[in-house]
Design a protein around this motif. Structure first.
Motif, short mmCIF file in Angstrom:
data_model
loop_
_atom_site.label_atom_id
_atom_site.label_comp_id
_atom_site.label_asym_id
_atom_site.label_seq_id
_atom_site.Cartn_x
_atom_site.Cartn_y
_atom_site.Cartn_z
N UNK A 135 71.70 -39.83 59.05
CA UNK A 135 70.23 -39.81 58.97
C UNK A 135 69.54 -39.97 60.32
N UNK A 136 70.23 -40.47 61.34
CA UNK A 136 69.57 -40.67 62.63
C UNK A 136 69.33 -39.37 63.39
N UNK A 137 69.97 -38.30 62.96
CA UNK A 137 69.77 -37.02 63.66
C UNK A 137 69.66 -35.83 62.71
N UNK A 138 69.75 -36.02 61.40
CA UNK A 138 69.83 -34.90 60.46
C UNK A 138 68.56 -34.05 60.44
N UNK A 139 67.43 -34.60 60.88
CA UNK A 139 66.21 -33.78 60.94
C UNK A 139 66.40 -32.60 61.88
N UNK A 140 67.28 -32.72 62.83
CA UNK A 140 67.53 -31.62 63.76
C UNK A 140 68.28 -30.48 63.06
N UNK A 141 68.88 -30.76 61.92
CA UNK A 141 69.71 -29.77 61.23
C UNK A 141 68.99 -29.08 60.09
N UNK A 142 68.07 -29.78 59.44
CA UNK A 142 67.43 -29.26 58.24
C UNK A 142 65.92 -29.39 58.32
N UNK A 143 65.20 -28.31 58.06
CA UNK A 143 63.74 -28.33 58.02
C UNK A 143 63.14 -28.95 59.28
N UNK A 144 63.63 -28.49 60.42
CA UNK A 144 63.22 -29.07 61.68
C UNK A 144 61.72 -28.90 61.93
N UNK A 145 61.21 -27.71 61.68
CA UNK A 145 59.78 -27.46 61.87
C UNK A 145 59.38 -26.27 61.02
N UNK A 146 58.09 -25.97 61.07
CA UNK A 146 57.58 -24.84 60.30
C UNK A 146 58.14 -23.51 60.79
N UNK A 147 58.58 -23.45 62.03
CA UNK A 147 59.08 -22.20 62.61
C UNK A 147 60.59 -22.18 62.85
N UNK A 148 61.24 -23.35 62.76
CA UNK A 148 62.68 -23.40 63.01
C UNK A 148 63.38 -24.24 61.94
N UNK A 149 64.36 -23.65 61.31
CA UNK A 149 65.13 -24.40 60.32
C UNK A 149 65.91 -25.54 60.96
N UNK A 150 66.39 -25.30 62.19
CA UNK A 150 67.09 -26.36 62.92
C UNK A 150 66.60 -26.39 64.36
N UNK A 151 66.84 -27.47 65.01
CA UNK A 151 66.38 -27.66 66.39
C UNK A 151 66.97 -26.57 67.29
N UNK A 152 66.12 -25.74 67.90
CA UNK A 152 66.62 -24.64 68.73
C UNK A 152 67.32 -25.11 70.01
N UNK A 153 67.13 -26.38 70.39
CA UNK A 153 67.80 -26.87 71.58
C UNK A 153 69.25 -27.26 71.31
N UNK A 154 69.62 -27.26 70.02
CA UNK A 154 70.98 -27.62 69.61
C UNK A 154 71.88 -26.39 69.62
N UNK A 155 73.04 -26.49 70.26
CA UNK A 155 73.98 -25.39 70.27
C UNK A 155 74.27 -24.95 68.83
N UNK A 156 74.15 -23.65 68.49
CA UNK A 156 74.32 -23.20 67.10
C UNK A 156 75.68 -23.55 66.50
N UNK A 157 76.74 -23.41 67.26
CA UNK A 157 78.07 -23.74 66.73
C UNK A 157 78.20 -25.24 66.48
N UNK A 158 77.62 -26.02 67.36
CA UNK A 158 77.65 -27.47 67.18
C UNK A 158 76.82 -27.85 65.96
N UNK A 159 75.70 -27.17 65.77
CA UNK A 159 74.87 -27.44 64.60
C UNK A 159 75.64 -27.17 63.30
#
Length: 335
Positions: free
Chosen positions: A209-233
């Protein structure tokens, strides 16, 4: 980066000039400039204190090497609130340890308690819990990464601990580089120290839970945090499906439980687990520091040691202020 963010970073860099430059011209034994703390504080009153703490840390790490990260984190969470006064150890319904940042995630408490009990048996009411945490953090850094430094001691334990003091002061995993710089500047620490101490995330674990927002529903325009490496995500999504509360390693690049500078290679490649890790690439100032730390692990280790000493010297209780607890989770009777 925004102009306001640049101004904050510039302000924080002034703190670097004011607070840190004198440290670079001294050895670690005198690094706590303008501090009443001193190395060897217990040489006469309790000469076995540091040895007892070291053996307690080594014993705990022989059972669970990940405990080093927990103890270093405990030191950070204690010192960053009101100075290193062991307030994070006090156990009450409204204490710091009940905060979301600490509740259920503080690790290494038993190591501190074991060392304290042994010290009390030899030197009653002499060694503070705050100093025991500082010694244990140093010994954890050495055992996990070969980083050694002398710890100036003489801290006293605080009498109060409030959950309300945690979030206004403590840097969080979702903070961006501007907020992080402001939090460190407010504490009297530099941007360089901020980036340096972030390297502790080479070891340890984090709950999903401390970082899962970066993976799911990150923002209105990005499903996941674009600064996160896609393979790592994708790897993180496998480890942390929606709603999961399991734990994952803070760093997948560093050798298991080895405190070293490989954390910075991960951040540069988009493998920072927290927003507070990856955001170090959001400014030219901090991204250069990331690159420098990645290139020179020995230099980073020396800076890490100095930053730990500096953090431990700020806002401490000494002399007759505070107390020496006999049990680290409880204020002494009569206080």
């Amino acid at each position: 980066m925004s102009s306001s963010g640049s101004k904050l970073l510039t302000l924080a860099m002034l703190c670097f000039i004011i607070f840190l430059c004198p440290l670079f011209s001294t050895d670690l034994a005198s690094a706590a400039v303008a501090s009443p703390l001193k190395v060897g504080f217990y040489k006469e009153s309790c000469p076995s204190a540091e040895t007892i703490v070291r053996k307690s840390v080594e014993k705990a790490m022989s059972r669970d090497a990940t405990i080093a990260a927990g103890i270093i984190r405990m030191y950070f969470h204690d010192c960053f609130i009101k100075g290193c006064d062991a307030s994070v150890l006090l156990d009450s319904p409204t204490a710091e340890r009940t905060s979301k940042a600490n509740n259920g995630s503080l690790r290494g408490l038993e190591v501190i308690d074991e060392a304290k009990a042994q010290i009390e048996a030899q030197c009653p009411a002499t060694v503070s819990c705050a100093d025991i945490i500082a010694f244990a953090a140093r010994d954890s850094a050495y055992t996990a990464g070969g980083i050694y430094y002398a710890v100036p001691a003489g801290r006293r334990d605080g009498l109060f601990s409030s959950v309300n003091d945690v979030f206004p002061n403590l840097p969080g995993p979702d903070h961006n580089v501007t907020i992080l710089a402001e939090k460190f500047a407010n504490k009297g620490m530099s941007v360089d120290e901020m980036v340096t101490l972030s390297g502790a995330h080479a070891i340890g674990v984090a709950h999903c839970p401390t970082f899962s927002k970066r993976l799911y529903n990150f923002s209105a325009t990005h499903a996941q945090d674009p600064s996160l490496d896609p393979d790592y995500a994708e790897l993180l999504k496998m480890r942390c499906p929606p709603g999961a509360t399991t734990m994952v390693p803070l760093s997948d690049l560093a050798p298991q439980n080895r405190l070293d500078n490989k954390y910075y290679a991960g951040v540069r490649k988009g493998l920072g687990l927290f927003t507070s890790d990856q955001t170090l690439m959001d400014s030219s100032l901090t991204s250069k520091m990331v690159a420098d730390n990645e290139k020179d692990g020995a230099s980073w280790g020396r800076k890490f040691a100095k930053a730990m000493v500096h953090l431990g010297s700020l806002d401490v209780l000494t002399g007759e202020i505070g107390e020496i607890r006999t049990i680290c989770s409880k204020v002494a009777p009569g206080q």
